[in-house]
Motif scaffolding. Structure first.
Motif, short mmCIF file in Angstrom:
data_model
loop_
_atom_site.label_atom_id
_atom_site.label_comp_id
_atom_site.label_asym_id
_atom_site.label_seq_id
_atom_site.Cartn_x
_atom_site.Cartn_y
_atom_site.Cartn_z
N HIS A 57 24.08 53.06 43.39
CA HIS A 57 23.17 53.15 42.61
C HIS A 57 22.34 51.75 43.56
O HIS A 57 21.96 50.81 42.89
CB HIS A 57 22.66 52.17 40.97
CG HIS A 57 23.56 53.31 40.79
ND1 HIS A 57 23.37 54.53 40.02
CD2 HIS A 57 24.46 53.16 39.75
CE1 HIS A 57 24.09 55.07 39.30
NE2 HIS A 57 25.20 54.84 39.20
N HIS B 104 19.89 45.75 42.88
CA HIS B 104 19.70 46.72 43.28
C HIS B 104 19.05 46.59 44.67
O HIS B 104 17.94 46.04 44.74
CB HIS B 104 19.04 48.18 42.68
CG HIS B 104 20.03 48.19 41.17
ND1 HIS B 104 21.42 49.19 41.15
CD2 HIS B 104 20.20 47.47 39.96
CE1 HIS B 104 21.95 49.32 40.19
NE2 HIS B 104 20.98 48.15 39.45
N LEU C 9 17.74 52.58 45.94
CA LEU C 9 17.46 53.26 45.39
C LEU C 9 19.12 54.28 46.51
O LEU C 9 19.15 54.83 48.00
CB LEU C 9 16.85 54.82 46.16
CG LEU C 9 14.98 54.47 45.07
CD1 LEU C 9 14.41 55.62 45.15
CD2 LEU C 9 15.07 54.03 43.14
#
Ligand SMILES: *Cc1c(COP(=O)(O)O)cnc(C)c1O
Length: 331
Positions: free
Chosen positions: A164, A172, A175
């Motif tokens: 992820h 994060h 993507l």
């Protein structure tokens, strides 16, 4: 190769290898149309466009001599496939890639352990991709895959991509995917890895035995080994104009065969918009009509090779006799 990144499948290995190198929309990746669909699918999944180059009919692998005219300003990488367990002709291919500053991502999903000029495939380009699907030479109890490479930064990028886009839980950077190599699969693979070289040797010996028995048979072309290559025969594939007859005879005798692959990728419905026409990549199209995979797996009894070969030779002899008696019959 210095680094290995375990992922959820061979397909994901290809996708992550391309993605981590920044290949995406607007880019072109040159590959072969005579392969499992996942090769081209991975290119398309990244948003790039697969550009198909025909095969060398003697090895079924991409023909580097046809490659250069297909390179454009958009070309970013070449993805050779080491089909059926045999290395593509990598020396000239890598030389072309270097000259045009293109990445080489090897689809080595069918060829773990195979060598080219003393070096193992998967280690001949910028990244090598393997599959641990149960039908491959090193198969888990389910899906799995791996990318091997020498670039540590790129390896780290792939580790984030498979989780992820995250290096720290719930933070994060980009993507990514959910594409870890399952721990249970890794445990199976670690045990089986010890036997890989021995199993590949057995595959080679069984393949040699087939070729010895079928080499002189009319209507049959046994696999050719590229000079400098040491294949691992994920599949033992003969070529014959009598494919349907042989397939039927073998099926009736309880022998399973396979056709890899019946429709080349440039003619697949999903790629209709790419505008390829029938006849455009003739070597791939002809091979798709004539290839037949015979039973082969490690520990397969030698007698099976003998039985299958005898059935084939018998069917050919009868088939030819049949043709002759028809044409020779008085009218
Ligand atoms: C099996 C295979 C793949 C895909 O591997 P999976 O693990 O099934 O996703 C890709 N390319 C080739 C040539 C293969 O044989």
């Amino acid at each position: 190769m210095d680094f290995g990144v375990g992922v959820a499948s061979g397909t994901d290995a290809l996708i992550l290898a391309l993605e981590a190198q920044g290949i995406g929309p607007g880019d072109e990746v040159i590959t072969t149309p005579f392969t499992f669909f996942a090769t081209a699918e991975a290119i398309s999944r990244c948003g790039a466009t697969p550009v198909f180059v025909d095969i060398d009919p003697s090895t079924y692998n991409i023909d580097w001599q046809l490659l250069e005219p297909k390179i454009t300003a958009r070309t970013k990488a070449i993805m050779p496939v080491h089909l059926f367990g045999q290395s593509a002709d990598m020396e000239s291919l890598v030389e072309i890639a270097q000259r045009y500053d293109l990445k080489v991502v090897e689809d080595a999903c069918q060829a773990i352990g195979a060598e080219y000029k003393g070096r193992r495939v998967g280690g001949l380009g910028d990244a090598g991709c393997f599959s641990f699907f149960p039908s491959k030479n090193l198969g888990g109890a389910g899906d799995g895959g791996m990318v091997v490479l020498n670039d540590g930064e790129l390896a780290e990028k792939m580790r984030l991509l498979r989780e992820h886009g995250s290096s720290r839980k719930y933070h994060h950077q980009f993507l990514g995917h959910n594409s870890r190599l399952d721990a249970l699969q890794a445990a199976f693979l670690l045990v089986k890895l010890k036997y890989l070289d021995e199993w590949n040797k057995e595959r080679r010996e069984l393949a040699a035995h087939y070729s010895e028995l079928l080499g002189a048979a009319p209507e049959i072309k046994t696999p050719e080994v590229l000079p400098g290559a040491s294949p691992v025969f994920n599949l033992y594939v003969i070529r014959t104009s009598m494919r349907e007859t042989l397939r039927e005879v073998l099926t009736q005798a309880g022998v399973a065969t396979g056709i890899y692959y019946p429709l080349p990728l440039h003619l697949q419905e999903v790629y209709r918009d790419l505008g390829y026409e029938k006849g455009e990549l003739p070597q791939s199209e002809n091979a798709a009509q004539e290839t037949l995979a015979l039973p082969l797996y490690p520990c397969m009894p030698k007698e099976t090779v003998e039985k299958v070969s005898a059935l084939i030779i018998d069917a050919i002899t009868k088939g030819r006799a049949g043709t002759r008696s028809l044409s020779d019959a008085p009218s």
